[in-house]
Write an enzyme that holds these catalytic residues in place. Structure first.
Site, PDB file in Angstrom:
ATOM      1  N   GLY A  45       0.828  -1.198   0.000  1.00 26.38           N
ATOM      2  CA  GLY A  45       0.000   0.000   0.000  1.00 26.38           C
ATOM      3  C   GLY A  45       0.859   1.243   0.000  1.00 26.38           C
ATOM      4  O   GLY A  45       2.042   1.198   0.377  1.00 26.38           O
ATOM      5  N   GLN A  50       2.852  10.015   1.632  1.00 26.37           N
ATOM      6  CA  GLN A  50       4.163   9.351   1.578  1.00 26.37           C
ATOM      7  C   GLN A  50       4.982   9.752   0.360  1.00 26.37           C
ATOM      8  O   GLN A  50       6.185   9.474   0.303  1.00 26.37           O
ATOM      9  CB  GLN A  50       3.993   7.833   1.585  1.00 26.37           C
ATOM     10  CG  GLN A  50       3.351   7.309   2.855  1.00 26.37           C
ATOM     11  CD  GLN A  50       3.258   5.798   2.817  1.00 26.37           C
ATOM     12  OE1 GLN A  50       2.276   5.249   2.368  1.00 26.37           O
ATOM     13  NE2 GLN A  50       4.315   5.135   3.262  1.00 26.37           N
ATOM     14  N   CYS A  92       6.075  -0.107   6.870  1.00 29.48           N
ATOM     15  CA  CYS A  92       5.639   1.074   6.141  1.00 29.48           C
ATOM     16  C   CYS A  92       6.774   1.542   5.239  1.00 29.48           C
ATOM     17  O   CYS A  92       7.934   1.566   5.665  1.00 29.48           O
ATOM     18  CB  CYS A  92       5.287   2.173   7.143  1.00 29.48           C
ATOM     19  SG  CYS A  92       4.717   3.695   6.404  1.00 29.48           S
ATOM     20  N   LEU A  93       6.449   1.929   4.000  1.00 35.92           N
ATOM     21  CA  LEU A  93       7.492   2.401   3.084  1.00 35.92           C
ATOM     22  C   LEU A  93       8.149   3.687   3.595  1.00 35.92           C
ATOM     23  O   LEU A  93       9.261   4.010   3.194  1.00 35.92           O
ATOM     24  CB  LEU A  93       6.911   2.633   1.684  1.00 35.92           C
ATOM     25  CG  LEU A  93       6.475   1.369   0.925  1.00 35.92           C
ATOM     26  CD1 LEU A  93       5.900   1.739  -0.433  1.00 35.92           C
ATOM     27  CD2 LEU A  93       7.635   0.394   0.749  1.00 35.92           C
ATOM     28  N   HIS A 134      -4.168   0.823   7.562  1.00 32.26           N
ATOM     29  CA  HIS A 134      -2.836   1.429   7.647  1.00 32.26           C
ATOM     30  C   HIS A 134      -2.760   2.659   6.728  1.00 32.26           C
ATOM     31  O   HIS A 134      -2.330   3.742   7.153  1.00 32.26           O
ATOM     32  CB  HIS A 134      -1.785   0.380   7.252  1.00 32.26           C
ATOM     33  CG  HIS A 134      -0.383   0.902   7.220  1.00 32.26           C
ATOM     34  ND1 HIS A 134       0.593   0.462   8.078  1.00 32.26           N
ATOM     35  CD2 HIS A 134       0.218   1.832   6.424  1.00 32.26           C
ATOM     36  CE1 HIS A 134       1.720   1.102   7.820  1.00 32.26           C
ATOM     37  NE2 HIS A 134       1.526   1.935   6.820  1.00 32.26           N
ATOM     38  N   GLU A 135      -3.195   2.481   5.471  1.00 35.91           N
ATOM     39  CA  GLU A 135      -3.117   3.596   4.509  1.00 35.91           C
ATOM     40  C   GLU A 135      -4.097   4.705   4.875  1.00 35.91           C
ATOM     41  O   GLU A 135      -3.778   5.894   4.755  1.00 35.91           O
ATOM     42  CB  GLU A 135      -3.385   3.095   3.088  1.00 35.91           C
ATOM     43  CG  GLU A 135      -2.415   2.027   2.588  1.00 35.91           C
ATOM     44  CD  GLU A 135      -0.951   2.360   2.836  1.00 35.91           C
ATOM     45  OE1 GLU A 135      -0.582   3.546   2.785  1.00 35.91           O
ATOM     46  OE2 GLU A 135      -0.180   1.417   3.089  1.00 35.91           O
ATOM     47  N   HIS A 138      -2.615   7.011   7.301  1.00 34.47           N
ATOM     48  CA  HIS A 138      -1.719   8.037   6.736  1.00 34.47           C
ATOM     49  C   HIS A 138      -2.497   9.300   6.365  1.00 34.47           C
ATOM     50  O   HIS A 138      -1.978  10.415   6.492  1.00 34.47           O
ATOM     51  CB  HIS A 138      -1.036   7.505   5.474  1.00 34.47           C
ATOM     52  CG  HIS A 138       0.173   6.658   5.744  1.00 34.47           C
ATOM     53  ND1 HIS A 138       1.273   7.124   6.415  1.00 34.47           N
ATOM     54  CD2 HIS A 138       0.465   5.370   5.409  1.00 34.47           C
ATOM     55  CE1 HIS A 138       2.193   6.170   6.487  1.00 34.47           C
ATOM     56  NE2 HIS A 138       1.723   5.085   5.894  1.00 34.47           N
TER      57      HIS A 138
HETATM   58 NI    NI Z   1       2.674   3.265   5.678  1.00 35.37          NI
END
Ligand code: NI
Length: 188
Positions: A45, A50, A92-93, A134-135, A138
């Site tokens: 995701g 991000q 997480c990226l 999760h997304e 953000h």
């Molecule tokens: Ni993340």
């Protein structure tokens, strides 16, 4: 086109994202670029903050586990229902290489718009539900560290303050991804 990844704790990751009102070519292009960036980083995701854009957009593709193509963009999303509490090892990226067990939910109903502005509803379970939440987090200015206990949060943040650059290099050094750290300005 690959986009730069904004690394925690860049301030764009702590802000509530603005709604999207223009469902135009630029939006489709942004979603396509986000998709390319997510695959390059091997994520399931990616949310617009991000990549430095404070807008209510995220994408999820959990097909590696479900073996069904499942890439979808969620724009201006609303969580209609979440239940079935689970503990999940999330990453997480924007926090490359950092994984922690955190509380989430294994069943979610979400309503959102697609890139054309069409409203859809999706019911998700397990990894997909966790990835969606999760997304979605953000877009509210949250990262998964916020769901750790205060003591574990303090330890994780301390570790991250010391090691974020090294971890990012370790994970993305072999990829074509570029990272943006805390002191850099965000995209407009
Ligand atoms: Ni993340």
């Amino acid at each position: 086109m690959l986009l730069d990844l904004y690394i925690y704790p860049h301030p764009v990751l702590s802000r509530v994202a603005d709604p999207v009102d223009a469902f135009d070519e630029a939006l489709s292009k942004l979603v396509a670029d986000m998709t390319e960036t997510m695959y390059e980083g091997c994520g399931v995701g990616l949310a617009a903050p991000q990549i430095g854009v404070s807008r209510q957009i995220f994408i999820v593709d959990t097909s590696a586990e479900s073996e069904q193509p499942s890439l979808r963009a969620y724009i201006n999303p609303k969580i209609i229902l979440k239940d079935s509490p689970v503990v999940w090892n999330e990453g997480c990226l924007s926090l490359p290489g950092l994984y922690r067990d955190v509380h989430s939910f294994g069943h979610v109903v979400i309503e959102a718009q697609d890139v054309h502005g069409e409203v859809f509803r999706e019911e998700a379970h397990e990894l997909r539900a966790v990835a969606i939440l999760h997304e979605y987090g953000h877009l509210q200015g949250h990262v998964f560290l916020d769901r750790l206990s205060p003591i574990k949060q303090r330890l994780a943040r301390k570790f991250w303050a010391k090691n974020s650059r090294r971890e990012a290099q370790k994970l993305y050094g072999e990829t074509a991804l570029h990272c943006v750290f805390t002191d850099a300005p965000e995209r407009t």
